[in-house]
Design an enzyme around this catalytic site. Structure first.
Site, PDB file in Angstrom:
ATOM      1  N   GLU A  80     -15.639  13.848  25.884  1.00 57.41           N
ATOM      2  CA  GLU A  80     -16.096  14.797  26.549  1.00 57.41           C
ATOM      3  C   GLU A  80     -15.360  16.010  26.716  1.00 57.41           C
ATOM      4  O   GLU A  80     -14.233  15.968  26.842  1.00 57.41           O
ATOM      5  CB  GLU A  80     -16.573  14.382  28.257  1.00 57.41           C
ATOM      6  CG  GLU A  80     -17.782  13.235  28.260  1.00 57.41           C
ATOM      7  CD  GLU A  80     -18.975  13.544  27.573  1.00 57.41           C
ATOM      8  OE1 GLU A  80     -19.298  14.723  27.556  1.00 57.41           O
ATOM      9  OE2 GLU A  80     -19.714  13.005  27.307  1.00 57.41           O
ATOM     10  N   ARG A  90     -30.379  10.913  38.693  1.00 58.59           N
ATOM     11  CA  ARG A  90     -31.343  10.464  38.175  1.00 58.59           C
ATOM     12  C   ARG A  90     -31.938   9.044  38.754  1.00 58.59           C
ATOM     13  O   ARG A  90     -33.002   8.738  39.149  1.00 58.59           O
ATOM     14  CB  ARG A  90     -31.729  10.242  36.638  1.00 58.59           C
ATOM     15  CG  ARG A  90     -33.088  10.076  36.073  1.00 58.59           C
ATOM     16  CD  ARG A  90     -33.214  10.156  34.546  1.00 58.59           C
ATOM     17  NE  ARG A  90     -32.087   9.468  33.939  1.00 58.59           N
ATOM     18  CZ  ARG A  90     -32.025   8.030  33.820  1.00 58.59           C
ATOM     19  NH1 ARG A  90     -33.060   7.237  33.934  1.00 58.59           N
ATOM     20  NH2 ARG A  90     -31.066   7.484  33.221  1.00 58.59           N
ATOM     21  N   CYS A 143     -20.282   9.671  35.864  1.00 59.90           N
ATOM     22  CA  CYS A 143     -19.142   9.873  34.945  1.00 59.90           C
ATOM     23  C   CYS A 143     -18.614  11.501  35.159  1.00 59.90           C
ATOM     24  O   CYS A 143     -17.778  11.496  35.032  1.00 59.90           O
ATOM     25  CB  CYS A 143     -19.679   9.588  33.286  1.00 59.90           C
ATOM     26  SG  CYS A 143     -19.993   7.785  33.311  1.00 59.90           S
ATOM     27  N   HIS A 168     -17.163   8.702  26.639  1.00 57.59           N
ATOM     28  CA  HIS A 168     -18.720   7.987  26.801  1.00 57.59           C
ATOM     29  C   HIS A 168     -18.551   7.106  25.552  1.00 57.59           C
ATOM     30  O   HIS A 168     -18.453   7.370  24.394  1.00 57.59           O
ATOM     31  CB  HIS A 168     -19.688   8.953  27.034  1.00 57.59           C
ATOM     32  CG  HIS A 168     -20.169   9.207  28.169  1.00 57.59           C
ATOM     33  ND1 HIS A 168     -20.315  10.378  28.552  1.00 57.59           N
ATOM     34  CD2 HIS A 168     -20.653   8.184  29.321  1.00 57.59           C
ATOM     35  CE1 HIS A 168     -20.879  10.431  30.018  1.00 57.59           C
ATOM     36  NE2 HIS A 168     -20.945   9.026  30.262  1.00 57.59           N
TER      37      HIS A 168
HETATM   38  N1  PCA Z   1     -21.701   5.569  32.828  1.00 58.69           N
HETATM   39  C1  PCA Z   1     -22.513   6.319  33.996  1.00 58.69           C
HETATM   40  C2  PCA Z   1     -21.801   6.011  35.042  1.00 58.69           C
HETATM   41  C3  PCA Z   1     -21.150   4.883  34.993  1.00 58.69           C
HETATM   42  C4  PCA Z   1     -20.983   4.669  33.496  1.00 58.69           C
HETATM   43  O1  PCA Z   1     -20.381   3.720  32.820  1.00 58.69           O
HETATM   44  C5  PCA Z   1     -22.531   7.913  33.661  1.00 58.69           C
HETATM   45  O2  PCA Z   1     -22.748   8.308  32.179  1.00 58.69           O
HETATM   46  O3  PCA Z   1     -22.615   8.649  34.508  1.00 58.69           O
END
Ligand code: PCA
Length: 206
Positions: A80, A90, A143, A168
């Site tokens: 990111e 959501r 996140c 991610h």
């Molecule tokens: N993914 C979510 C929150 C926790 C996770 O592992 C996100 O992308 O916000």
């Protein structure tokens, strides 16, 4: 030795595992690129996630911080670029909070850039034959909340010399094996491949 704090989120949204937590556990205690990796588990709960990572930073005084989350449906490892000052959930978090268009930090800046070497990390992963890309949005869920809050915390504490950011990752194959039909036809990446990817991303740190 330098310390690297790695955080992985708990399972959420009805899943029984979170690949982020599995990666964090898989890296715990390893020494990579001169960093001792220390892993922590983070709740998928607004503000509590942030408190947990801040407490870990205060306790461990790490030299770098990498936070990890599941991005179900993304086919590759995504590093990111930016955290934004908005919570727009959501689905409710694991405590039932569902803020709509509320700031992470009232009065905080609109956004913070991640301070990890994002391009070098992506290049390193791809050089291993593993798909990766820079992502320009961590979404508006927990996140992004954690990424923004972490970067705000480090900035306001005068700790911007600590590289920090968010990665991610796709679902694990096991998560699709318990589904059927179209719901099961979603991209996955194995834990072994993810761990190889993280070792090479950690190698990108100074
Ligand atoms: N993914 C979510 C929150 C926790 C996770 O592992 C996100 O992308 O916000």
């Amino acid at each position: 030795m330098k310390k690297l704090l790695i955080t992985g989120f708990q399972p959420f949204d009805g899943e029984s595992v979170n690949p982020a937590l599995e990666v964090a556990k898989g890296l715990q205690g390893k020494t990579i690129n001169g960093y001792e990796v220390i892993a922590r588990e983070i709740p998928v709960v607004r503000f509590e996630a942030l408190k947990a990572v801040q407490a870990a930073i205060e306790e461990l005084q790490p030299n770098a911080v990498i936070t990890i989350g599941q991005a179900g449906g993304r086919p590759d490892i995504t590093v990111e670029r930016v955290g934004i000052n908005i919570d727009d959930f959501r689905i409710p978090d694991n405590k039932g909070n569902q803020p709509i268009d509320e700031p992470v930090v009232t009065g905080g800046p609109v956004a913070y850039w991640a301070t990890l070497p994002i391009k070098k990390m992506v290049a390193n992963v791809k050089a291993q034959g593993i798909p990766a890309s820079v992502s320009n949005s961590a979404g508006t869920y927990v996140c992004n909340h954690l990424l923004y809050g972490l970067l705000h915390y480090l900035t306001t504490q005068g700790k911007t010399a600590i590289p920090a950011g968010f990665i991610h990752i796709p679902y694990l194959p096991e998560q699709m094996a318990v589904r059927s039909g179209k719901d099961a036809q979603v991209a996955t990446m194995s834990l072994d491949t993810l761990l190889k990817g993280f070792e090479t991303m950690i190698a990108a740190l100074d």
